[in-house]
Motif scaffolding. Structure first.
Motif, PDB file in Angstrom:
ATOM      1  N   ILE A  35      33.169  46.036  32.340  1.00  0.00           N
ATOM      2  CA  ILE A  35      32.700  47.205  33.092  1.00  0.00           C
ATOM      3  C   ILE A  35      32.569  46.858  34.576  1.00  0.00           C
ATOM      4  N   LEU A  36      32.053  45.668  34.885  1.00  0.00           N
ATOM      5  CA  LEU A  36      31.924  45.264  36.285  1.00  0.00           C
ATOM      6  C   LEU A  36      33.296  45.242  36.957  1.00  0.00           C
ATOM      7  N   ALA A  37      34.296  44.694  36.292  1.00  0.00           N
ATOM      8  CA  ALA A  37      35.650  44.654  36.857  1.00  0.00           C
ATOM      9  C   ALA A  37      36.165  46.068  37.126  1.00  0.00           C
ATOM     10  N   LYS A  38      35.930  46.981  36.179  1.00  0.00           N
ATOM     11  CA  LYS A  38      36.363  48.374  36.350  1.00  0.00           C
ATOM     12  C   LYS A  38      35.633  49.032  37.521  1.00  0.00           C
ATOM     13  N   GLU A  39      34.324  48.829  37.595  1.00  0.00           N
ATOM     14  CA  GLU A  39      33.537  49.442  38.667  1.00  0.00           C
ATOM     15  C   GLU A  39      33.957  48.904  40.029  1.00  0.00           C
ATOM     16  N   LEU A  40      34.210  47.602  40.118  1.00  0.00           N
ATOM     17  CA  LEU A  40      34.649  47.013  41.380  1.00  0.00           C
ATOM     18  C   LEU A  40      35.994  47.584  41.818  1.00  0.00           C
ATOM     19  N   LYS A  41      36.905  47.791  40.874  1.00  0.00           N
ATOM     20  CA  LYS A  41      38.205  48.396  41.202  1.00  0.00           C
ATOM     21  C   LYS A  41      38.030  49.815  41.715  1.00  0.00           C
ATOM     22  N   ASP A  42      37.192  50.596  41.025  1.00  0.00           N
ATOM     23  CA  ASP A  42      36.928  51.978  41.459  1.00  0.00           C
ATOM     24  C   ASP A  42      36.294  51.999  42.846  1.00  0.00           C
ATOM     25  N   LEU A  43      35.320  51.127  43.065  1.00  0.00           N
ATOM     26  CA  LEU A  43      34.637  51.085  44.360  1.00  0.00           C
ATOM     27  C   LEU A  43      35.588  50.635  45.468  1.00  0.00           C
ATOM     28  N   GLU A  44      36.495  49.728  45.156  1.00  0.00           N
ATOM     29  CA  GLU A  44      37.486  49.279  46.144  1.00  0.00           C
ATOM     30  C   GLU A  44      38.450  50.425  46.479  1.00  0.00           C
ATOM     31  N   LEU A  45      38.883  51.178  45.464  1.00  0.00           N
ATOM     32  CA  LEU A  45      39.780  52.318  45.688  1.00  0.00           C
ATOM     33  C   LEU A  45      39.148  53.370  46.602  1.00  0.00           C
ATOM     34  N   ASN A  46      37.837  53.526  46.506  1.00  0.00           N
ATOM     35  CA  ASN A  46      37.130  54.529  47.305  1.00  0.00           C
ATOM     36  C   ASN A  46      36.530  53.952  48.581  1.00  0.00           C
ATOM     37  N   ASP A  47      36.921  52.740  48.937  1.00  0.00           N
ATOM     38  CA  ASP A  47      36.538  52.083  50.190  1.00  0.00           C
ATOM     39  C   ASP A  47      35.041  51.764  50.300  1.00  0.00           C
ATOM     40  N   PHE A  48      34.391  51.543  49.158  1.00  0.00           N
ATOM     41  CA  PHE A  48      32.998  51.118  49.176  1.00  0.00           C
ATOM     42  C   PHE A  48      32.877  49.602  49.148  1.00  0.00           C
ATOM     43  N   VAL A  49      33.894  48.941  48.611  1.00  0.00           N
ATOM     44  CA  VAL A  49      33.872  47.493  48.428  1.00  0.00           C
ATOM     45  C   VAL A  49      35.179  46.900  48.953  1.00  0.00           C
ATOM     46  N   LYS A  50      35.062  45.753  49.587  1.00  0.00           N
ATOM     47  CA  LYS A  50      36.239  45.011  50.024  1.00  0.00           C
ATOM     48  C   LYS A  50      36.324  43.731  49.208  1.00  0.00           C
ATOM     49  N   ARG A  51      37.514  43.446  48.713  1.00  0.00           N
ATOM     50  CA  ARG A  51      37.768  42.250  47.902  1.00  0.00           C
ATOM     51  C   ARG A  51      38.494  41.244  48.781  1.00  0.00           C
ATOM     52  N   ASN A  52      37.850  40.103  49.039  1.00  0.00           N
ATOM     53  CA  ASN A  52      38.431  39.061  49.868  1.00  0.00           C
ATOM     54  C   ASN A  52      38.881  37.904  48.993  1.00  0.00           C
ATOM     55  N   VAL A  53      40.167  37.558  49.092  1.00  0.00           N
ATOM     56  CA  VAL A  53      40.732  36.463  48.300  1.00  0.00           C
ATOM     57  C   VAL A  53      40.980  35.281  49.235  1.00  0.00           C
ATOM     58  N   TYR A  54      40.409  34.128  48.864  1.00  0.00           N
ATOM     59  CA  TYR A  54      40.567  32.911  49.662  1.00  0.00           C
ATOM     60  C   TYR A  54      41.426  31.917  48.896  1.00  0.00           C
ATOM     61  N   PRO A  55      42.493  31.406  49.548  1.00  0.00           N
ATOM     62  CA  PRO A  55      43.444  30.516  48.863  1.00  0.00           C
ATOM     63  C   PRO A  55      42.916  29.088  48.704  1.00  0.00           C
ATOM     64  N   THR A  56      41.852  28.953  47.963  1.00  0.00           N
ATOM     65  CA  THR A  56      41.297  27.640  47.661  1.00  0.00           C
ATOM     66  C   THR A  56      41.750  27.254  46.259  1.00  0.00           C
ATOM     67  N   THR A  57      41.385  26.074  45.832  1.00  0.00           N
ATOM     68  CA  THR A  57      41.693  25.659  44.459  1.00  0.00           C
ATOM     69  C   THR A  57      40.382  25.428  43.736  1.00  0.00           C
ATOM     70  N   PRO A  58      40.016  26.239  42.762  1.00  0.00           N
ATOM     71  CA  PRO A  58      40.662  27.493  42.352  1.00  0.00           C
ATOM     72  C   PRO A  58      40.446  28.589  43.402  1.00  0.00           C
ATOM     73  N   VAL A  59      41.182  29.681  43.240  1.00  0.00           N
ATOM     74  CA  VAL A  59      41.098  30.799  44.176  1.00  0.00           C
ATOM     75  C   VAL A  59      39.670  31.344  44.194  1.00  0.00           C
ATOM     76  N   SER A  60      39.162  31.628  45.386  1.00  0.00           N
ATOM     77  CA  SER A  60      37.833  32.223  45.523  1.00  0.00           C
ATOM     78  C   SER A  60      37.979  33.703  45.862  1.00  0.00           C
ATOM     79  N   ILE A  61      37.220  34.517  45.165  1.00  0.00           N
ATOM     80  CA  ILE A  61      37.210  35.956  45.438  1.00  0.00           C
ATOM     81  C   ILE A  61      35.774  36.348  45.741  1.00  0.00           C
ATOM     82  N   ILE A  62      35.587  36.927  46.918  1.00  0.00           N
ATOM     83  CA  ILE A  62      34.264  37.365  47.359  1.00  0.00           C
ATOM     84  C   ILE A  62      34.318  38.876  47.582  1.00  0.00           C
TER      85      ILE A  62
END
Length: 125
Positions: free
Chosen positions: A62-89
């Motif tokens: 559910i959290l993954a779904k809500e984050l996707k919905d919130l990102e689509l509506n510009d409430f949340v920004k997903r930042n991907v950092y190319p570390t090992t392993p990948v960091s997502i903030i």
């Protein structure tokens, strides 16, 4: 909301317009978790597991779904950092901060409602 004797009621057009606005707003922030996720992210940016820990009771699916919905509506920004392993903030956007007053009013009303229920339960005892 208390009405005074001389208060003018909104006409049908004004009422319909307000209703449409409320329906549009609820469509975007509907559900049990979206405002909770936004509130957590407004306080500070977080990783997925940190969010899941803070929003007690939400499943990872559910959290993954809500984050996707919130990102689509510009409430949340997903930042991907190319570390090992990948960091997502995840972070709140400026647009999500426009809900500050809404969240504040809901919080105040929720507290008032909780007290009302407690008082009703005391009277029944």
């Amino acid at each position: 909301m208390k009405m005074t004797v001389n208060e003018i009621l909104p006409d049908n057009e004004e009422c319909a317009h307000s209703l449409k606005n409320v329906i549009d707003a609820l469509y975007v922030i509907n559900g049990k978790w979206k405002l909770a996720v936004i509130l957590c992210l407004v306080q500070s940016s977080k990783r997925f597991n940190e969010l899941q820990y803070e929003v007690t009771g939400i499943s990872s699916k559910i959290l993954a779904k809500e984050l996707k919905d919130l990102e689509l509506n510009d409430f949340v920004k997903r930042n991907v950092y190319p570390t090992t392993p990948v960091s997502i903030i995840y972070e709140a956007t400026d647009y999500s901060r426009t809900l500050k007053n809404v969240i504040g009013e809901l919080s105040a009303w929720g507290e008032q409602h909780r007290e009302k229920i407690k008082q009703s339960m005391r009277k029944q005892s």
